[in-house]
Scaffold this active site. Structure first.
Site, mmCIF file in Angstrom:
data_model
loop_
_atom_site.group_PDB
_atom_site.id
_atom_site.type_symbol
_atom_site.label_atom_id
_atom_site.label_comp_id
_atom_site.label_asym_id
_atom_site.label_seq_id
_atom_site.Cartn_x
_atom_site.Cartn_y
_atom_site.Cartn_z
ATOM 1 C CG ASP A 71 -1.767 1.192 1.399
ATOM 2 O OD1 ASP A 71 -1.853 1.972 0.431
ATOM 3 O OD2 ASP A 71 -2.362 1.353 2.481
ATOM 4 C CG ASP A 88 -10.478 -14.841 -15.357
ATOM 5 O OD1 ASP A 88 -9.938 -15.220 -14.309
ATOM 6 O OD2 ASP A 88 -11.713 -14.720 -15.490
ATOM 7 C CG ASP A 113 -5.829 -11.995 -14.493
ATOM 8 O OD1 ASP A 113 -6.557 -12.658 -15.248
ATOM 9 O OD2 ASP A 113 -5.449 -12.398 -13.375
ATOM 10 C CD GLU A 141 -8.507 -19.502 -13.988
ATOM 11 O OE1 GLU A 141 -8.797 -19.938 -12.860
ATOM 12 O OE2 GLU A 141 -9.268 -18.785 -14.644
ATOM 13 C CG HIS A 192 -6.258 -15.112 -7.454
ATOM 14 N ND1 HIS A 192 -5.666 -15.764 -8.515
ATOM 15 C CD2 HIS A 192 -7.477 -14.748 -7.881
ATOM 16 C CE1 HIS A 192 -6.482 -15.771 -9.532
ATOM 17 N NE2 HIS A 192 -7.593 -15.155 -9.189
ATOM 18 C CG ASP A 193 -8.993 -18.299 -8.212
ATOM 19 O OD1 ASP A 193 -9.540 -17.301 -7.695
ATOM 20 O OD2 ASP A 193 -8.804 -18.400 -9.438
HETATM 21 C C1 GLC Z 1 -10.866 -17.055 -12.583
HETATM 22 C C2 GLC Z 1 -10.226 -16.200 -11.531
HETATM 23 C C3 GLC Z 1 -11.132 -16.117 -10.342
HETATM 24 C C4 GLC Z 1 -12.422 -15.483 -10.777
HETATM 25 C C5 GLC Z 1 -13.033 -16.223 -11.978
HETATM 26 C C6 GLC Z 1 -14.094 -15.406 -12.639
HETATM 27 O O1 GLC Z 1 -11.047 -18.345 -12.155
HETATM 28 O O2 GLC Z 1 -8.966 -16.716 -11.208
HETATM 29 O O3 GLC Z 1 -10.565 -15.407 -9.286
HETATM 30 O O4 GLC Z 1 -13.335 -15.489 -9.727
HETATM 31 O O5 GLC Z 1 -12.082 -16.482 -12.976
HETATM 32 O O6 GLC Z 1 -13.541 -14.300 -13.288
HETATM 33 CA CA CA Z 2 -3.361 2.306 -1.337
#
Ligand code: GLC
Ligand code: CA
Length: 568
Positions: free
Chosen positions: A25, A203, A102, A281, A338-339
């Site tokens: 941040d 994605d 992304d 992905e 992150h998932d």
């Molecule tokens: C992908 C992303 C995930 C998101 C999904 C819908 O799986 O990694 O975080 O929720 O797509 O965009």
């Molecule tokens: Ca900030």
């Protein structure tokens, strides 16, 4: 003489995923941003990564934590602006690092101007940019589900019709059969490539098309049943019966053949530029096309979809994956993002987590293919299962909290914990930079957007670790350096070595000049190992000692990993 393919930067690089909201941040508002990332460039370089995959940095109402984009050609105000973005990109390039963005092709936010227009009337020029179908009095067009809960169809009163959404209802699917959609999105792609970005992580690439015949799924299939099955397991994602049920439920909504035609077209756009990369992905090998005409990399997700990273699991995974790849296709491995649960939590046994974290890094950086790390792994960050519902940000946390109550009839604390476990907030908490308040992520008086894992006070932070040679981060730095100094680990041939113990995973990486032997004890027991050939040096060891170069039959400690240099 056979001319050797010149290897590309993305084949040799180690990628590091930055989740921008949680990384650093810079302006002290509790939200990570570009200024923060810029201030950590030295950090990234010292860590030794080569390329960054940046999770969405676009303007977004943030229902799906940025994966609901409302403007593809700008930067979210909380992160900064386009000028700052260009500056960040230039600085990365000056340091020899690459940046991959992304790209969310399947859907936009429902606040995107395209969708606002599309829903405004049946004859709006953008009407056909999304997937609209009429149902029959209160009955959606098909019995399909959204992967994120409820029907895949959302009724829109304004025009008395339904729109399709594979994910949340705030994420309407674009209609990729419409050439105008393709043109608009390809322009987005060119916009960023013209700025100089090095490629895209695509994605949810399998969800772009659905079956236009709209066949129903079998009667009786339901989200509740899927949840009931899944909740029998602590890590349901890898369970075969759950996966089979899930696949049947969504089979008309994913992996349509049309998507490969689209990927070939997208590849042509990318190839107009020099040295850019597309990463899917998806674990579906079909997205490599013939090895040259679709995506450059697709994640080997089966590697991480397991409860335990046993030697047997990895061996089998490698045999299956490597033999299935088309010629010229390059593997791509990861253990967390992150998932999913963080490596430390997903695979740690509760006793040896630190040793395991180091061992799994050694694995990831020595298997054949491009490795992807997730920010925070390098200090051994773990999942933080906070149960304060008012601080849940991922709607999946709330969805699973509700399903737990409804389907399993659980009490409040159980349901809250289930929400915390099944949502994705636990693995997205802010990066821990020091042992001061908020882990040094943001000023003490500011509330960070997600709670900081309190273990920052117990040494899980960058500052405390850099000065300790035995820390997680220093092992990461050493291991990343070893990979960089030994190109054989990037591009060498991979060959499995048969071992007497089923719990030892061993393989060689070799090129004309060098052979490295990787020996990994993937178990909590002490294991013996007989060296298959003469070695001359230990290149790196996850533990300070225990293994000596003179010993032809070394004893490996629980979760110890060693890399040897073979004698000529
Ligand atoms: C992908 C992303 C995930 C998101 C999904 C819908 O799986 O990694 O975080 O929720 O797509 O965009
Ligand atoms: Ca900030």
């Amino acid at each position: 003489m056979i001319s050797k393919e010149i290897t590309k930067w993305w084949q040799k690089a180690v990628f590091y995923q930055i989740y921008p909201r949680s990384f650093a941040d810079g302006n002290g508002d509790g939200i990570g941003d570009l200024a923060g990332m810029i201030s950590k460039l030295d950090y990234l370089q010292e860590l030794g990564i080569d390329a960054i995959w940046l999770s969405p940095h676009y303007p977004s109402p943030f229902v799906d934590c940025g994966y609901d984009v409302s403007d593809y050609q700008d930067v979210g105000r909380e992160y900064g602006n386009l000028e700052q973005f260009q500056h960040f990109l230039n600085l990365l390039h000056q340091r020899g690092m690459k940046l991959v963005l992304d790209l969310v092709l399947n859907h936009t936010s429902d606040q995107h101007p395209w969708f606002i227009e599309s829903r405004s009337s049946r004859d709006n020029p953008k009407r056909d940019w999304y997937v609209w179908r009429d149902g029959q009095t209160g009955v959606p067009p098909t019995n399909w589900f959204s992967a994120f809960g409820g029907s895949a169809w959302q009724y829109d009163q304004n025009t008395s019709s339904y729109y399709y959404h594979y994910f949340f209802k705030e994420q309407p699917d674009l209609n990729w059969h419409n050439p105008e959609v393709k043109e608009a999105m390809f322009n987005v792609v060119r916009f960023w490539l013209d700025m100089g970005v090095d490629g895209f992580r695509l994605d949810a690439v399998g969800t772009i098309f659905e079956d236009e015949d709209y066949p129903p799924i079998p009667e009786g299939m339901s989200q509740e049943e899927l949840y009931r099955m899944a909740s029998r397991y602590s890590q349901p994602k890898g369970e075969k019966t759950v996966v089979a049920y899930h696949d049947e439920m969504f089979k008309h909504q994913v992996d349509r053949p049309e998507v490969h035609v689209l990927m070939q077209e997208l590849r042509k756009v990318i190839d107009e530029y020099k040295d850019r990369v597309l990463i899917g992905e998806t674990d579906d090998i079909a997205f490599y096309g013939d090895g040259n005409n679709e995506l450059h990399l697709n994640f080997n997700f089966p590697l991480m979809r397991t409860r335990q990273l046993t030697a047997e699991h990895v061996r089998q995974n490698q045999v299956e994956r490597l033999s299935a790849l088309p010629p010229n296709a390059w593997p791509c491995n990861t253990l967390g993002n992150h998932d999913t649960a963080r490596v430390y939590t997903a695979f740690g046994d509760g006793t040896h987590n630190n040793e395991q974290n180091k061992l799994y890094l050694m694995l990831l950086l020595t298997l054949k293919g491009t490795p992807f790390l997730y920010n925070g792994e390098e200090i051994g960050m773990s999942d933080y299962f906070f149960t304060d519902k008012t601080r849940f940000k991922d709607p999946l946390s709330v969805l699973y909290y509700e399903l737990e109550k409804r389907v399993n009839g659980s009490d409040e604390p159980t349901a809250l914990l289930r929400g915390a476990l099944m949502g994705r907030d636990h693995n997205r908490t802010p990066m821990q930079w020091s042992n001061s308040a908020n882990g040094g992520f943001c000023p003490p008086a500011v509330e960070p957007w997600l709670p900081v894992n309190p273990d920052y006070k117990a040494g899980v932070n960058v500052n405390d670790q850099v000065s300790n040679p035995d820390s997680m981060i220093n092992f990461y730095r050493r291991m990343l350096n070893v990979r960089r100094q030994n190109p054989v680990l990037q591009t060498g041939e991979y060959k499995e070595i048969t071992t007497e113990s089923k719990d030892i995973l061993s393989y060689c990486r070799s090129n004309e000049g060098q052979t490295l032997l990787v020996v990994l004890n993937m178990s909590p027991e002490i294991q013996r190992f007989r060296l298959p050939f003469k070695v001359k040096q230990i290149l790196i060891n996850t533990m300070k000692n225990w293994v000596h170069i003179e010993d032809p039959e070394p004893t490996l400690q629980p979760y110890q990993g060693v890399i040897y240099i073979a004698a000529e």
